[in-house]
Design a protein around this motif. Structure first.
Motif, short mmCIF file in Angstrom:
data_model
loop_
_atom_site.label_atom_id
_atom_site.label_comp_id
_atom_site.label_asym_id
_atom_site.label_seq_id
_atom_site.Cartn_x
_atom_site.Cartn_y
_atom_site.Cartn_z
N ALA A 136 0.84 -1.20 0.00
CA ALA A 136 0.00 0.00 0.00
C ALA A 136 0.87 1.25 0.00
N SER B 145 -2.13 7.76 0.49
CA SER B 145 -2.99 8.41 -0.50
C SER B 145 -3.80 9.57 0.06
N SER C 87 -5.12 7.36 4.62
CA SER C 87 -5.52 6.29 3.72
C SER C 87 -4.29 5.83 2.95
N SER D 263 -3.67 3.26 -0.46
CA SER D 263 -4.31 2.44 -1.48
C SER D 263 -3.31 1.47 -2.11
N GLU E 209 -2.48 -0.62 -5.65
CA GLU E 209 -2.71 -0.86 -7.07
C GLU E 209 -1.70 -1.89 -7.57
N ILE F 139 -6.89 -1.69 -9.32
CA ILE F 139 -7.13 -1.37 -7.91
C ILE F 139 -7.40 -2.66 -7.13
N SER G 256 -7.83 -0.77 -0.27
CA SER G 256 -7.28 0.35 0.51
C SER G 256 -7.21 -0.01 1.99
N LYS H 240 -10.49 2.71 -4.19
CA LYS H 240 -9.19 3.34 -3.96
C LYS H 240 -9.42 4.63 -3.18
N GLU I 281 -8.69 7.94 -1.57
CA GLU I 281 -7.69 8.96 -1.84
C GLU I 281 -7.74 10.12 -0.85
N THR J 292 -13.24 8.20 -2.86
CA THR J 292 -12.49 7.27 -3.69
C THR J 292 -12.33 7.82 -5.10
#
Length: 273
Positions: free
Chosen positions: A182, A185, A197, A199, A201, A212, A215, A239, A241, A259
């Motif tokens: 992770a 974000s 947060s 996330s 990917e 994605i 998170s 996700k 953000e 998100t």
């Protein structure tokens, strides 16, 4: 972690930062030329242009300022470009009283961070920001570090071109999904706690999007930044953000989170931790 409600907001593309000021909730997308004011339920109340010659919809990747982080300071909203490319080394200040905005360069400030902390340009990507007491905290996604300095020194550097050398930096080991770690974000402060947060990917490239995977939300005690972090996970296609705490209910926290699912829309989640 419990999702209380969720709402898709089609008017806001690629939500990336969120902040409350004077009971108003502001949201910005990383590829949008507008700052949005929303209700707690996700209704878009106002839409403010941030620059001249604003473009509706999503701004092309190589032209966007990539506003990934936001803080409130006095009567202003500060939006930080990620710094991942030259045109993203900017600070935009939006005055909530006059509804006027101004761009400032962060080139010297970001260069000072990279020099003092020995961070390579390709490992620099600011995704979250928060203010706590007299300090500014920036979250660097590429190496999951929390960089901080005093607000006074930050302002002297950006507005008066004074040198700054006094940075603190703490690096964190964040969890992973399917072997992909992770990355920071978003960030927001509530009392002495920094909620962030992170996330996941399916990519090791910090510039281009990947599939994605999910998170996490974590909590850092700013009075003891080396203290063990408690993580809450949300696997799937969300996700996160940006986030902010609405209230504390006994031992639980109620948050709003935004998100960016890379499809040109955003989703508002109400979450209980």
């Amino acid at each position: 972690m419990k999702i209380i409600s969720h709402k898709t907001i089609k008017q806001i593309p690629s939500a990336s930062s969120m902040e409350m000021l004077n009971n108003s909730i502001y949201v910005c997308g990383d590829d949008s030329d507008f700052l949005f004011q929303i209700s707690e339920e996700g209704e878009v109340l106002n839409k403010f242009p941030l620059i001249e010659n604003t473009r509706e919809g999503r701004v092309p990747k190589h032209h966007k300022y990539d506003f990934e982080a936001m803080v409130s300071y006095e009567n202003e909203i500060w939006l930080f470009g990620s710094g991942s490319l030259e045109n993203r080394k900017v600070l935009l200040i939006f005055n909530t009283d006059t509804k006027q905005s101004a761009l400032h360069s962060l080139s010297d400030f970001y260069a000072a961070i990279q020099y003092e902390l020995q961070i390579k340009k390709e490992d620099f990507n600011i995704e979250g920001a928060a203010i706590y007491k007299d300090g500014l905290f920036l979250l660097n996604r590429a190496d999951n570090s929390m960089i901080s300095c005093s607000i006074a020194e930050f302002k002297d550097c950006v507005f008066h071109q004074k040198e700054i050398e006094d940075f603190d930096c703490v690096k964190y080991l964040l969890p992973s999904i399917d072997g992909f770690v992770a990355g920071f974000s978003g960030a927001s402060v509530y009392n002495d706690l920094l909620f962030f947060s992170a996330s996941v990917e399916k990519t090791t490239d910090w510039v281009n999007d990947g599939e994605i995977l999910g998170s996490f939300i974590g909590i850092i005690n700013l009075c003891a930044p080396d203290e063990e972090i408690k993580f809450f996970s949300l696997e799937g296609e969300s996700k996160i953000e940006a986030l902010m705490v609405l209230e504390k209910k006994k031992e639980n926290y109620v948050l709003l989170a935004m998100t960016d699912n890379d499809n040109g829309e955003s989703e508002l989640l109400k979450i209980e931790l």
